[in-house]
Design an enzyme around this catalytic site. Sequence first.
Site, PDB file in Angstrom:
ATOM      1  N   ARG A 275       0.755  -1.171   0.076  1.00 43.06           N
ATOM      2  CA  ARG A 275       0.082  -0.006   0.009  1.00 43.06           C
ATOM      3  C   ARG A 275       0.786   1.171  -0.088  1.00 43.06           C
ATOM      4  NH1 ARG A 275      -4.816  -1.591   4.459  1.00 43.06           N
ATOM      5  NH2 ARG A 275      -5.436  -3.491   3.334  1.00 43.06           N
ATOM      6  N   GLU A 362      -6.628  -0.427  15.626  1.00 47.00           N
ATOM      7  CA  GLU A 362      -7.427  -1.353  14.688  1.00 47.00           C
ATOM      8  C   GLU A 362      -6.403  -2.426  14.314  1.00 47.00           C
ATOM      9  OE1 GLU A 362      -8.429  -1.634   9.949  1.00 47.00           O
ATOM     10  OE2 GLU A 362      -8.274   0.180  10.737  1.00 47.00           O
ATOM     11  N   ARG A 404       0.689  -6.005  12.689  1.00 43.57           N
ATOM     12  CA  ARG A 404      -0.101  -5.462  13.728  1.00 43.57           C
ATOM     13  C   ARG A 404      -0.223  -6.440  15.013  1.00 43.57           C
ATOM     14  NH1 ARG A 404      -4.206  -0.690  12.038  1.00 43.57           N
ATOM     15  NH2 ARG A 404      -2.818   0.403  10.511  1.00 43.57           N
TER      16      ARG A 404
END
Length: 438
Positions: A275, A362, A404
Amino acid sequence: EHRFLPRDFAMHDIKAIRETPEAYVAGWASRGVTDAQTVVDTLLALDVELRAAQTTGQEALTQRNAASKLIGAAMGRKDLAEAERLKGEVESLKDTIATAGEVEAEKARALKDLLAAQQNLAAADVPDGADEDANVEVSTWGTPRRTGPAKDHADLGEAMGLLDFEVAARMSGSRFAVLKGGLARLERAVGQFMLDMQTVQHGYLEVNPPYLVKDDAMFGTGQLPKFEEDLFRVGEHLLIPTAEVSLTNLVRETILAEDEITTPMRLTALTPCFRAEAGSAGRDTRGLIRQHQFHKVELVSIARPEDSEAEHERMVGCAEAVLQALALPYRKVLLCKGDMGFSARKTFDLEVWLPSQATYREISSCSNCGDFQSRRMDARFKRAGEKKTEFVHTLNGSGLAVGRTLVAIMENYQDEAGRIAVPEVLKRYMPEGVTHVG
């Protein structure tokens, strides 16, 4: 120009917009489209112009065919004057047909372009709101760690000599990292554990898909045309920002038999994701949270319309199971209309506790897209005994983002000595006897 619209795929249903324009004005306005009324008015005007051009062309074609037949009859009875008049009429009608065809093509392109740029409508039970402040906490699990060491994961990794951002920046620029030794092994363990859980325990079919796809595939899942700046292009291909693209496109341009999705089709993949992170300047500039390259275990389901809501809840549960197995405190959040992704009609986020920030961040986003993506991909199914086809519903979610999750493990499992305890469920993926990293 218009390279994202290779075929006449349906996207939003213009017939539904025609019949209930107020629903689309309200739906898009509630998702932050400030000119929703103008968008709908423009769509309807283009639709009227398109259909008028089609009617004009069809009527002229019918007249031309009739005149062409009459020419033969006039020639047969040697009425040369009438034959010449009819030939002139045919030529004139050819021009009318050609002009109508040009108008039709122009209006069709404009209509498809505008439809393609419009996001999905939210489900009825999605809360109103402009941004994350209006999201609704549904539940929490575990007890957030508020005592003991709370070093940032980047500091921990660098202190161990196993996480290097500087050398990554020299070869690749910002938002890249090099993991070494036990930390690299721990990251690999995390991904393998997740993949095993989703396949063995939750029944997802493991897929090893392409990481490079064509524009059509990105258009199908909604990354194009709106989010092109967030993608990395390699020649005629694009690097996937998530395996959602590859997995969902497995059913593009297909008509499934109902028994293929009576139990939803469940697919998973562990892939690298790429990304550009356009528009994220200044956000999470240090560490592993927002990288240009990362790994993720993706979950995708293909379901009948009546099954997608229950499948959505199940998918969220499959992602939660990973966090629970790792004993990582988290909360489940229902996103408001203004905070959902482009293709989603309803989204739950899972946010994991990070001690260094004393907040939840998140780690998974699970969305029900309804028939939004399937219209763009032309993915349908046929019920037993029926001739008519219907669009499938598509769902996707993270199960989980590997980087994450590694961040959460590092911060929640750190000790006073600056080491990272290996979670119990990951020990079988590590070298025998290894209980700590660092």
